[in-house]
Design an enzyme around this catalytic site. Structure first.
Site, PDB file in Angstrom:
ATOM      1  N   TYR A   1       0.826  -1.208   0.000  1.00 39.71           N
ATOM      2  CA  TYR A   1       0.000   0.000   0.000  1.00 39.71           C
ATOM      3  C   TYR A   1       0.865   1.266   0.000  1.00 39.71           C
ATOM      4  O   TYR A   1       1.639   1.496   0.922  1.00 39.71           O
ATOM      5  CB  TYR A   1      -0.964  -0.007   1.195  1.00 39.71           C
ATOM      6  CG  TYR A   1      -1.896  -1.205   1.219  1.00 39.71           C
ATOM      7  CD1 TYR A   1      -2.211  -1.901   0.040  1.00 39.71           C
ATOM      8  CD2 TYR A   1      -2.456  -1.663   2.399  1.00 39.71           C
ATOM      9  CE1 TYR A   1      -3.043  -3.003   0.047  1.00 39.71           C
ATOM     10  CE2 TYR A   1      -3.300  -2.775   2.410  1.00 39.71           C
ATOM     11  CZ  TYR A   1      -3.583  -3.440   1.232  1.00 39.71           C
ATOM     12  OH  TYR A   1      -4.405  -4.538   1.238  1.00 39.71           O
TER      13      TYR A   1
ATOM     14  N   HIS B   1       0.085 -12.025   0.708  1.00 39.68           N
ATOM     15  CA  HIS B   1      -0.974 -11.188   0.115  1.00 39.68           C
ATOM     16  C   HIS B   1      -1.812 -11.963  -0.907  1.00 39.68           C
ATOM     17  O   HIS B   1      -3.014 -11.803  -0.984  1.00 39.68           O
ATOM     18  CB  HIS B   1      -0.335  -9.953  -0.517  1.00 39.68           C
ATOM     19  CG  HIS B   1      -1.205  -8.737  -0.489  1.00 39.68           C
ATOM     20  ND1 HIS B   1      -0.722  -7.467  -0.310  1.00 39.68           N
ATOM     21  CD2 HIS B   1      -2.535  -8.581  -0.625  1.00 39.68           C
ATOM     22  CE1 HIS B   1      -1.728  -6.599  -0.349  1.00 39.68           C
ATOM     23  NE2 HIS B   1      -2.828  -7.254  -0.538  1.00 39.68           N
TER      24      HIS B   1
HETATM   25  P1  NAP Z   1     -13.852  -0.628   1.142  1.00 40.75           P
HETATM   26  O1  NAP Z   1     -13.477  -0.597   2.565  1.00 40.75           O
HETATM   27  O2  NAP Z   1     -14.878  -1.593   0.691  1.00 40.75           O
HETATM   28  O3  NAP Z   1     -14.298   0.816   0.634  1.00 40.75           O
HETATM   29  C1  NAP Z   1     -13.510   1.951   0.837  1.00 40.75           C
HETATM   30  C2  NAP Z   1     -14.266   3.134   0.286  1.00 40.75           C
HETATM   31  O4  NAP Z   1     -15.479   3.275   1.017  1.00 40.75           O
HETATM   32  C3  NAP Z   1     -13.507   4.435   0.437  1.00 40.75           C
HETATM   33  O5  NAP Z   1     -13.795   5.192  -0.717  1.00 40.75           O
HETATM   34  C4  NAP Z   1     -14.144   5.086   1.660  1.00 40.75           C
HETATM   35  O6  NAP Z   1     -14.138   6.493   1.604  1.00 40.75           O
HETATM   36  C5  NAP Z   1     -15.553   4.599   1.536  1.00 40.75           C
HETATM   37  N1  NAP Z   1     -16.213   4.509   2.850  1.00 40.75           N
HETATM   38  C6  NAP Z   1     -15.750   3.897   3.967  1.00 40.75           C
HETATM   39  N2  NAP Z   1     -16.635   4.030   4.970  1.00 40.75           N
HETATM   40  C7  NAP Z   1     -17.683   4.748   4.465  1.00 40.75           C
HETATM   41  C8  NAP Z   1     -18.903   5.210   5.014  1.00 40.75           C
HETATM   42  N3  NAP Z   1     -19.220   4.938   6.292  1.00 40.75           N
HETATM   43  N4  NAP Z   1     -19.735   5.945   4.202  1.00 40.75           N
HETATM   44  C9  NAP Z   1     -19.423   6.202   2.907  1.00 40.75           C
HETATM   45  N5  NAP Z   1     -18.279   5.770   2.336  1.00 40.75           N
HETATM   46  C10 NAP Z   1     -17.414   5.053   3.113  1.00 40.75           C
HETATM   47  O7  NAP Z   1     -12.576  -0.901   0.208  1.00 40.75           O
HETATM   48  P2  NAP Z   1     -11.073  -1.332   0.364  1.00 40.75           P
HETATM   49  O8  NAP Z   1     -10.222  -0.230   0.831  1.00 40.75           O
HETATM   50  O9  NAP Z   1     -10.737  -2.012  -0.923  1.00 40.75           O
HETATM   51  O10 NAP Z   1     -11.078  -2.529   1.451  1.00 40.75           O
HETATM   52  C11 NAP Z   1     -10.817  -2.341   2.811  1.00 40.75           C
HETATM   53  C12 NAP Z   1      -9.432  -2.817   3.194  1.00 40.75           C
HETATM   54  O11 NAP Z   1      -9.263  -4.210   2.933  1.00 40.75           O
HETATM   55  C13 NAP Z   1      -8.292  -2.171   2.395  1.00 40.75           C
HETATM   56  O12 NAP Z   1      -8.085  -0.832   2.740  1.00 40.75           O
HETATM   57  C14 NAP Z   1      -7.168  -3.117   2.702  1.00 40.75           C
HETATM   58  O13 NAP Z   1      -6.636  -2.896   3.994  1.00 40.75           O
HETATM   59  C15 NAP Z   1      -7.890  -4.465   2.636  1.00 40.75           C
HETATM   60  N6  NAP Z   1      -7.805  -5.102   1.304  1.00 40.75           N
HETATM   61  C16 NAP Z   1      -7.090  -6.266   1.185  1.00 40.75           C
HETATM   62  C17 NAP Z   1      -6.961  -6.891  -0.045  1.00 40.75           C
HETATM   63  C18 NAP Z   1      -6.187  -8.175  -0.157  1.00 40.75           C
HETATM   64  O14 NAP Z   1      -5.897  -8.599  -1.290  1.00 40.75           O
HETATM   65  N7  NAP Z   1      -5.847  -8.807   0.942  1.00 40.75           N
HETATM   66  C19 NAP Z   1      -7.590  -6.338  -1.185  1.00 40.75           C
HETATM   67  C20 NAP Z   1      -8.342  -5.183  -1.026  1.00 40.75           C
HETATM   68  C21 NAP Z   1      -8.451  -4.583   0.209  1.00 40.75           C
HETATM   69  P3  NAP Z   1     -13.130   7.442   2.464  1.00 40.75           P
HETATM   70  O15 NAP Z   1     -11.777   6.826   2.373  1.00 40.75           O
HETATM   71  O16 NAP Z   1     -13.269   8.777   1.826  1.00 40.75           O
HETATM   72  O17 NAP Z   1     -13.629   7.489   3.881  1.00 40.75           O
END
Ligand code: NAP
Length: 281
Positions: free
Chosen positions: A52, A110
């Site tokens: 990241y 990962h």
């Molecule tokens: P997510 O959590 O599904 O969505 C993030 C998005 O949702 C951001 O744009 C955020 O906006 C918005 N958001 C969050 N809370 C909100 C709320 N209460 N109301 C409105 N919008 C909201 O997506 P993600 O970042 O892909 O997944 C979460 C985490 O999982 C990652 O950050 C990472 O740590 C992990 N991940 C792991 C893998 C893997 O391969 N192991 C892959 C993907 C993700 P703001 O930022 O503006 O608040």
């Protein structure tokens, strides 16, 4: 904030944690503030990765948890290209330095890459013996990968499998969750809001979420998180860099959906057939 046992480790870990996959436009101060606010609200399970922002996210996490490391369940991940016997150790040590800590609570592969799994796991076990990680896990592993992991001699057990899981992508319910539950492997739902693709309130599913949410004095996203957490084996790690989002997400930490409401969501966002390979981002 509800805590639950993190698989066989028996560690009590916040059911809702914080992701840190920032886009390139992210702001350092805002990200750190959001993480700290999330910690205050009990979202003490923090997920990061060397990938990241090419290590910068780990530095921000290090700043956010400074002075409160013992309160945090800290997870990072090694990239598949670094997951050889030797390079895994080096990658972990670099992550620890960026995070300004002496240990990770869990260290994940990962996703699967070209290095033999046995090599990566041997490195993980060395890191456990050295106290640099307290447990290890995997990410984006389907059942065949999990079986292979399980069969490797002397490799110990994965503490978790971190996988894609949101209302419109429930593939892990077919086989991955049952496999993990039988072996006490925690299931960590990444991208629980669909990586920003949350059901629109103008759709039937979006309207149902609003209607259910109003019955709990909650929001649609809080209801969605509770749906993903309806089984005791699962955790969710939404990413939020906006303070109001952080507070909203933490607000899902302490209520339960009724069976009727969970059944309504199940029908509105159907599981669908089992895909040939596990979906991932
Ligand atoms: P997510 O959590 O599904 O969505 C993030 C998005 O949702 C951001 O744009 C955020 O906006 C918005 N958001 C969050 N809370 C909100 C709320 N209460 N109301 C409105 N919008 C909201 O997506 P993600 O970042 O892909 O997944 C979460 C985490 O999982 C990652 O950050 C990472 O740590 C992990 N991940 C792991 C893998 C893997 O391969 N192991 C892959 C993907 C993700 P703001 O930022 O503006 O608040």
């Amino acid at each position: 904030m509800e805590k639950r046992q993190f698989g066989w480790t028996r560690r009590e870990v916040a059911a809702i944690g914080q992701g840190t996959w920032y886009d390139h436009g992210s702001d350092r101060a805002q990200a750190i503030d959001a993480l700290r606010r999330g910690l205050d609200a009990g979202m003490t399970h923090i997920d990061t990765a060397e990938m990241y922002l090419s290590g910068v996210a780990e530095k921000w996490v290090g700043e956010a948890i400074a002075g409160r490391r013992d309160d945090v369940f800290l997870v990072s991940k090694v990239l598949p290209e670094n997951a050889s016997r030797k390079k895994t150790i080096v990658a972990c040590e670099k992550s620890l330095a960026r995070l300004a800590t002496d240990r990770l609570d869990c260290y994940l592969l990962h996703w699967r890459g070209r290095h033999p799994l046995a090599e990566t796991l041997a490195a993980f076990e060395q890191l456990v013996r050295e106290g640099k990680i307290l447990s290890w896990g995997v990410s984006n592993f389907d059942v065949d990968d999990l079986e292979e992991t399980w069969a490797i001699d002397g490799a110990g057990r994965p503490a978790c499998n971190q996988v894609l899981y949101h209302l419109e992508e429930r593939a892990i319910e077919h086989a991955v969750i049952p496999w993990c539950e039988r072996r006490e492997v925690a299931v960590v739902a990444y991208s629980p809001f669909g990586h920003g693709q949350f059901p629109d309130p103008r759709t039937a599913g979006g309207r149902l979420l609003e209607q259910i949410a109003s019955g709990y004095g909650a929001t649609p996203r809080q209801v969605a998180l509770r749906f993903l957490l309806r089984r005791a084996s699962t955790f969710a790690i939404p990413k939020a860099s906006t303070l109001t989002h952080v507070v909203e997400n933490a607000g899902a930490g302490d209520f339960q959906l009724s069976e009727t409401d969970a059944a309504g969501i199940d029908a509105a966002f159907p599981l669908g057939p089992r895909p040939r390979s596990l979906p991932m981002l």
